[in-house]
Write a protein that holds these residues in place. Structure first.
Motif, PDB file in Angstrom:
ATOM      1  N   SER A 163     -10.749  -2.860  -4.599  1.00  0.00           N
ATOM      2  CA  SER A 163     -11.758  -3.628  -5.360  1.00  0.00           C
ATOM      3  C   SER A 163     -12.404  -4.942  -5.829  1.00  0.00           C
ATOM      4  O   SER A 163     -12.387  -5.903  -5.414  1.00  0.00           O
ATOM      5  CB  SER A 163     -13.451  -2.969  -5.978  1.00  0.00           C
ATOM      6  N   GLU A 164     -10.845  -5.040  -6.093  1.00  0.00           N
ATOM      7  CA  GLU A 164     -10.366  -6.360  -6.873  1.00  0.00           C
ATOM      8  C   GLU A 164      -9.320  -6.575  -5.990  1.00  0.00           C
ATOM      9  O   GLU A 164      -9.788  -8.562  -5.786  1.00  0.00           O
ATOM     10  CB  GLU A 164      -9.271  -6.358  -7.618  1.00  0.00           C
ATOM     11  N   LEU A 165      -9.282  -6.774  -4.938  1.00  0.00           N
ATOM     12  CA  LEU A 165      -8.842  -7.148  -3.502  1.00  0.00           C
ATOM     13  C   LEU A 165      -9.560  -8.803  -2.817  1.00  0.00           C
ATOM     14  O   LEU A 165      -9.576  -9.338  -2.582  1.00  0.00           O
ATOM     15  CB  LEU A 165      -7.966  -6.445  -2.253  1.00  0.00           C
ATOM     16  N   PRO A 166     -10.903  -8.111  -2.651  1.00  0.00           N
ATOM     17  CA  PRO A 166     -11.133  -8.797  -1.893  1.00  0.00           C
ATOM     18  C   PRO A 166     -12.143 -10.983  -2.348  1.00  0.00           C
ATOM     19  O   PRO A 166     -11.842 -11.568  -1.929  1.00  0.00           O
ATOM     20  CB  PRO A 166     -13.456  -8.067  -2.104  1.00  0.00           C
ATOM     21  N   PHE A 190       1.015  -1.138   0.447  1.00  0.00           N
ATOM     22  CA  PHE A 190       0.372  -0.583  -0.034  1.00  0.00           C
ATOM     23  C   PHE A 190       1.125   1.779   0.074  1.00  0.00           C
ATOM     24  O   PHE A 190       2.133   1.219   0.934  1.00  0.00           O
ATOM     25  CB  PHE A 190      -0.906  -0.202   1.788  1.00  0.00           C
ATOM     26  N   SER A 191       0.532   2.194  -0.366  1.00  0.00           N
ATOM     27  CA  SER A 191       0.990   3.593  -0.711  1.00  0.00           C
ATOM     28  C   SER A 191       1.280   4.166   0.355  1.00  0.00           C
ATOM     29  O   SER A 191       2.175   5.402   1.450  1.00  0.00           O
ATOM     30  CB  SER A 191       0.681   4.240  -1.632  1.00  0.00           C
ATOM     31  N   ASN A 192       0.409   3.927   1.449  1.00  0.00           N
ATOM     32  CA  ASN A 192      -0.224   4.209   3.020  1.00  0.00           C
ATOM     33  C   ASN A 192      -0.489   2.998   3.309  1.00  0.00           C
ATOM     34  O   ASN A 192       0.185   2.527   3.510  1.00  0.00           O
ATOM     35  CB  ASN A 192      -1.329   5.818   2.874  1.00  0.00           C
ATOM     36  N   THR A 193      -0.750   3.423   4.663  1.00  0.00           N
ATOM     37  CA  THR A 193      -1.694   2.579   5.835  1.00  0.00           C
ATOM     38  C   THR A 193      -2.743   1.105   5.173  1.00  0.00           C
ATOM     39  O   THR A 193      -1.939   0.439   5.488  1.00  0.00           O
ATOM     40  CB  THR A 193      -1.853   3.108   7.006  1.00  0.00           C
ATOM     41  N   ASN A 194      -3.310   1.485   4.368  1.00  0.00           N
ATOM     42  CA  ASN A 194      -4.196   0.469   4.283  1.00  0.00           C
ATOM     43  C   ASN A 194      -5.291   0.683   2.643  1.00  0.00           C
ATOM     44  O   ASN A 194      -4.867   1.556   2.255  1.00  0.00           O
ATOM     45  CB  ASN A 194      -5.442   0.116   5.497  1.00  0.00           C
ATOM     46  N   PRO A 195      -5.943  -0.494   2.529  1.00  0.00           N
ATOM     47  CA  PRO A 195      -6.802  -0.232   0.820  1.00  0.00           C
ATOM     48  C   PRO A 195      -7.299   1.357   1.005  1.00  0.00           C
ATOM     49  O   PRO A 195      -7.235   1.336   0.063  1.00  0.00           O
ATOM     50  CB  PRO A 195      -7.304  -1.172   0.665  1.00  0.00           C
ATOM     51  N   ASP A 196      -7.874   1.573   2.151  1.00  0.00           N
ATOM     52  CA  ASP A 196      -8.805   2.665   2.308  1.00  0.00           C
ATOM     53  C   ASP A 196      -7.977   4.005   1.956  1.00  0.00           C
ATOM     54  O   ASP A 196      -8.871   5.344   1.537  1.00  0.00           O
ATOM     55  CB  ASP A 196      -9.355   2.778   3.845  1.00  0.00           C
ATOM     56  N   ASN A 197      -6.690   4.399   2.267  1.00  0.00           N
ATOM     57  CA  ASN A 197      -5.914   5.544   2.348  1.00  0.00           C
ATOM     58  C   ASN A 197      -4.836   5.627   1.232  1.00  0.00           C
ATOM     59  O   ASN A 197      -4.589   6.457   1.361  1.00  0.00           O
ATOM     60  CB  ASN A 197      -5.704   5.794   3.730  1.00  0.00           C
ATOM     61  N   SER A 198      -4.761   4.194   0.721  1.00  0.00           N
ATOM     62  CA  SER A 198      -3.892   4.372  -0.291  1.00  0.00           C
ATOM     63  C   SER A 198      -4.601   4.146  -1.890  1.00  0.00           C
ATOM     64  O   SER A 198      -5.117   4.096  -2.735  1.00  0.00           O
ATOM     65  CB  SER A 198      -3.204   3.167  -0.084  1.00  0.00           C
ATOM     66  N   ALA A 199      -3.674   5.687  -2.446  1.00  0.00           N
ATOM     67  CA  ALA A 199      -4.155   6.182  -3.568  1.00  0.00           C
ATOM     68  C   ALA A 199      -3.012   5.030  -4.982  1.00  0.00           C
ATOM     69  O   ALA A 199      -4.218   4.175  -5.792  1.00  0.00           O
ATOM     70  CB  ALA A 199      -2.874   7.228  -4.206  1.00  0.00           C
TER      71      ALA A 199
END
Length: 154
Positions: free
Chosen positions: A136-139, A115-124
Motif C-alpha cells: 500500500s505504500e508503493l503507489p 519482490f520476494s516473488n514476481t510482483n507486489p500482489d504475490n510477494s510476502a
C-alpha cells in the motif's frame, strides 16, 4: 521531507509508455560505449509530468540480484543524472521544464524495487532500496506527487 500539499498543475498529455525504445548507445557515443561491458535500457523511468519529479527504478523479482556489469552501468547513469541535478540546482534558469505543465524536471535518484516473488500482489516481502515496505505504500511513493521517495534514497 516530502512536499505535503497537493498543487494544481496544468493538464498534461496522455501516458505513452512503451511507445519509444531506448537509444542510450546512440546518445552516449562510441567512446563512452566502449568503456562498458554492458549497456542496456533503464528498466523503468517513473516521471510525474505535473511535479516534474522523475526516478530510475530497477525491478528485481524472486529475490534476485543485479548483475555486476549492469550495476556498474546503472551506477554511472545515476551519477550522470545526479551531477546534472546538482548543476541545475546551481543554475535554475537552465533547468528543463515540461512544455505542457511547465513543471521543472527534478531527478530524485535511482531505486531498487525488489519482490520476494514476481510482483507486489504475490510477494510476502517488498523492498525499496533494501527497506521493507508495504504494498500500500508503493503507489503514493511511485506516483511522485511529492518528493517523499527521497526518504528511501541510498
Amino acid at each position: 521531507m516530502g512536499l505535503q500539499k497537493k498543487l494544481n498543475y496544468k493538464k498534461t498529455e496522455s501516458e505513452r509508455s512503451f511507445y519509444r525504445g531506448s537509444n542510450l548507445k546512440q546518445v552516449m557515443g562510441e567512446d563512452i560505449v566502449s568503456k562498458f561491458d554492458y549497456i542496456g535500457p533503464i528498466r523503468w523511468i517513473f516521471l510525474n509530468y505535473c511535479t516534474g519529479y522523475f526516478i530510475f527504478v530497477e525491478e528485481l523479482t524472486n529475490n534476485s540480484e543485479i548483475r555486476s556489469d549492469r550495476l556498474e552501468f546503472i551506477d554511472t547513469m545515476n551519477k550522470i543524472f545526479s551531477e546534472a541535478e546538482q548543476y541545475f540546482n546551481s543554475a535554475p534558469k537552465e533547468r528543463p521544464k515540461n512544455p505542457k505543465s511547465l513543471a521543472e524536471y527534478k531527478y530524485l535518484g535511482y531505486y531498487r524495487l525488489s519482490f520476494s516473488n514476481t510482483n507486489p500482489d504475490n510477494s510476502a516481502i517488498i523492498r525499496l532500496n533494501d527497506v521493507e515496505v508495504e504494498k500500500s505504500e508503493l503507489p503514493p511513493l511511485l506516483n511522485l506527487d511529492t518528493d517523499e521517495i527521497l526518504d528511501y534514497a541510498v
